[in-house]
Motif scaffolding. Structure first.
Motif, PDB file in Angstrom:
ATOM      1  N   UNK A   5      53.240  24.878  85.003  1.00  0.00           N
ATOM      2  CA  UNK A   5      54.289  25.061  84.630  1.00  0.00           C
ATOM      3  C   UNK A   5      54.156  24.352  83.207  1.00  0.00           C
ATOM      4  N   UNK A   6      53.224  24.135  82.327  1.00  0.00           N
ATOM      5  CA  UNK A   6      52.736  23.439  81.287  1.00  0.00           C
ATOM      6  C   UNK A   6      54.002  24.131  80.110  1.00  0.00           C
ATOM      7  N   UNK A   7      54.487  23.270  79.381  1.00  0.00           N
ATOM      8  CA  UNK A   7      55.330  23.742  78.198  1.00  0.00           C
ATOM      9  C   UNK A   7      54.645  24.761  77.192  1.00  0.00           C
ATOM     10  N   UNK A   8      53.400  24.566  77.239  1.00  0.00           N
ATOM     11  CA  UNK A   8      52.540  25.285  76.252  1.00  0.00           C
ATOM     12  C   UNK A   8      52.419  26.754  76.699  1.00  0.00           C
ATOM     13  N   UNK A   9      52.596  27.057  77.774  1.00  0.00           N
ATOM     14  CA  UNK A   9      52.703  28.384  78.456  1.00  0.00           C
ATOM     15  C   UNK A   9      54.071  29.387  78.329  1.00  0.00           C
ATOM     16  N   UNK A  10      53.796  30.587  78.167  1.00  0.00           N
ATOM     17  CA  UNK A  10      55.021  31.331  78.132  1.00  0.00           C
ATOM     18  C   UNK A  10      55.580  31.428  79.666  1.00  0.00           C
ATOM     19  N   UNK A  11      56.755  31.090  79.821  1.00  0.00           N
ATOM     20  CA  UNK A  11      57.412  31.143  81.029  1.00  0.00           C
ATOM     21  C   UNK A  11      57.847  32.534  81.617  1.00  0.00           C
ATOM     22  N   UNK A  21      57.964  28.518  74.883  1.00  0.00           N
ATOM     23  CA  UNK A  21      59.003  27.339  74.883  1.00  0.00           C
ATOM     24  C   UNK A  21      58.985  26.646  73.417  1.00  0.00           C
ATOM     25  N   UNK A  22      59.819  26.256  72.836  1.00  0.00           N
ATOM     26  CA  UNK A  22      59.880  25.347  71.643  1.00  0.00           C
ATOM     27  C   UNK A  22      59.698  23.919  72.212  1.00  0.00           C
ATOM     28  N   UNK A  85      44.909  33.743  59.896  1.00  0.00           N
ATOM     29  CA  UNK A  85      46.058  34.637  59.429  1.00  0.00           C
ATOM     30  C   UNK A  85      47.402  34.137  60.231  1.00  0.00           C
ATOM     31  N   UNK A  86      47.061  33.726  61.512  1.00  0.00           N
ATOM     32  CA  UNK A  86      48.491  33.367  62.058  1.00  0.00           C
ATOM     33  C   UNK A  86      48.784  31.968  61.658  1.00  0.00           C
ATOM     34  N   UNK A  87      48.018  31.086  61.547  1.00  0.00           N
ATOM     35  CA  UNK A  87      48.530  29.876  60.854  1.00  0.00           C
ATOM     36  C   UNK A  87      48.932  30.206  59.117  1.00  0.00           C
ATOM     37  N   UNK A  88      48.508  30.945  58.724  1.00  0.00           N
ATOM     38  CA  UNK A  88      49.108  31.292  57.440  1.00  0.00           C
ATOM     39  C   UNK A  88      50.497  31.791  57.678  1.00  0.00           C
ATOM     40  N   UNK A  89      50.537  32.791  58.483  1.00  0.00           N
ATOM     41  CA  UNK A  89      52.005  33.230  59.036  1.00  0.00           C
ATOM     42  C   UNK A  89      52.861  31.955  59.357  1.00  0.00           C
ATOM     43  N   UNK A  90      52.391  31.119  60.181  1.00  0.00           N
ATOM     44  CA  UNK A  90      53.151  29.931  60.360  1.00  0.00           C
ATOM     45  C   UNK A  90      53.552  29.177  59.393  1.00  0.00           C
ATOM     46  N   UNK A 148      52.379  36.100  66.507  1.00  0.00           N
ATOM     47  CA  UNK A 148      52.193  37.155  67.413  1.00  0.00           C
ATOM     48  C   UNK A 148      50.736  37.440  67.596  1.00  0.00           C
ATOM     49  N   UNK A 149      50.130  37.182  68.629  1.00  0.00           N
ATOM     50  CA  UNK A 149      48.592  37.364  68.742  1.00  0.00           C
ATOM     51  C   UNK A 149      48.381  39.398  69.058  1.00  0.00           C
ATOM     52  N   UNK A 150      47.123  39.514  68.857  1.00  0.00           N
ATOM     53  CA  UNK A 150      46.767  40.824  69.289  1.00  0.00           C
ATOM     54  C   UNK A 150      47.420  41.148  70.645  1.00  0.00           C
ATOM     55  N   UNK A 151      47.874  42.326  70.608  1.00  0.00           N
ATOM     56  CA  UNK A 151      48.563  42.958  71.769  1.00  0.00           C
ATOM     57  C   UNK A 151      49.989  42.554  71.819  1.00  0.00           C
ATOM     58  N   UNK A 152      50.389  42.008  70.827  1.00  0.00           N
ATOM     59  CA  UNK A 152      52.052  41.560  70.867  1.00  0.00           C
ATOM     60  C   UNK A 152      52.348  40.642  71.738  1.00  0.00           C
ATOM     61  N   UNK A 153      51.647  39.417  71.979  1.00  0.00           N
ATOM     62  CA  UNK A 153      51.690  38.378  72.552  1.00  0.00           C
ATOM     63  C   UNK A 153      52.364  37.276  71.689  1.00  0.00           C
ATOM     64  N   UNK A 154      53.517  37.022  71.881  1.00  0.00           N
ATOM     65  CA  UNK A 154      54.235  35.796  71.162  1.00  0.00           C
ATOM     66  C   UNK A 154      53.624  34.306  71.470  1.00  0.00           C
ATOM     67  N   UNK A 155      53.292  33.701  70.721  1.00  0.00           N
ATOM     68  CA  UNK A 155      52.895  32.203  70.781  1.00  0.00           C
ATOM     69  C   UNK A 155      53.610  31.144  69.662  1.00  0.00           C
ATOM     70  N   UNK A 156      53.686  30.161  69.817  1.00  0.00           N
ATOM     71  CA  UNK A 156      54.162  28.984  68.903  1.00  0.00           C
ATOM     72  C   UNK A 156      52.922  28.782  68.192  1.00  0.00           C
TER      73      UNK A 156
END
Length: 259
Positions: A5-11, A21-22, A85-90, A148-156
């Motif tokens: 149940x780590x906060x770093x995981x999609x729930x 989760x933020x 690219x994702x870090x540039x997006x962020x 958003x990762x490859x495949x449409x997976x959202x992450x922080x």
């Protein structure tokens, strides 16, 4: 047993995947910093492995069907650039997908695979440097941004370094050059296992199972009766990342195709 149940995981609630989760800003920065430290350590190990190769071994078969070690090394370089690219997006708030397309990614890997070991090594070093530079100086707000990762997976964004850690360790094993899943530190193995299970939970169809690794346990809701699986950290990591399933025991289900 400890649930994953780590906060770093999609729930997951009532079978519906919700956005990651933020965290409080200081927690996000700590998560990112810990991930970047783990990236640095894994990168150092990768470069040791590459330094022990020669041109012939770089062209030799990896543990991945149809891929040479040159394919794996090129993929690791392009993955670093994709995560840049994702870090540039962020950082900018402007969408930067990991890859222009899956086919473009595959073409880049195929074209880069036959290069000399020297060129492969220089590519890896440069790409890892670009990733480190992109992560330098990101503030609290940027690390909290959703990408958003490859495949449409959202992450922080604070999860992005941990995605790189997973790529580095799993593909070091794929190189079939002396690194095994037993070499992955247990705390990192357990984290990668938990992150991999997030992927399966998001699929529309998957088997239901409980995975027990020492004192830890993860539950994945799914179709049919619950399967009970036991493994060492190395065996579980190999299984959940679509590699060798021989290290898991119990009523072992067939998992959907990995990434």
């Amino acid at each position: 047993m400890v649930s994953n149940t780590s906060a770093t995981h999609t729930s997951e609630t009532a079978g519906v995947t919700v956005p990651p989760q933020r965290l409080r800003q200081s927690e996000a920065v700590r998560e990112a910093a810990a991930g970047l430290a783990a990236v640095e350590q894994a990168t150092a190990r990768l470069l040791q492995v590459v330094a022990a190769m020669d041109d012939a071994s770089a062209r030799g078969a990896s543990a991945l069907p149809g891929w040479t070690r040159g394919h794996v090394l090129t993929h690791l370089a392009r993955n670093a650039d994709g995560l840049v690219n994702l870090l540039t997006w962020a950082r900018t708030g402007v969408e930067h997908p990991m890859y222009a397309s899956r086919s473009d990614r595959d073409i880049d890997i195929d074209e880069g695979a036959p290069r000399s070991l020297w060129l492969l090594e220089q590519d890896i070093v440069a790409a890892c440097g670009r990733f480190a530079a992109a992560a330098t100086g990101l503030g609290d707000t940027a690390w909290q941004a959703e990408v958003v990762m490859t495949g449409g997976r959202p992450v922080r964004a604070y999860q992005v370094p941990w995605k790189r850690v997973s790529e580095l360790w799993v593909h070091m094993v794929d190189l079939a050059a002396g690194v095994s899943f037993s070499d992955v530190p247990v705390d990192l193995a357990e984290r990668i296992i938990g992150d991999a299970l997030v992927f399966y939970r998001a699929l529309p169809s998957r088997p239901a199972f409980t995975l027990t690794v020492g004192a830890r346990s993860w539950d994945v809701d799914g179709d049919g009766d619950v399967h009970h699986v036991t493994a060492s950290p190395a065996g579980a990591l190999a299984w959940v990342t679509g590699r060798d399933p021989s290290g898991v025991t119990g009523d072992v289900p067939t998992l959907p195709a990995w990434l």
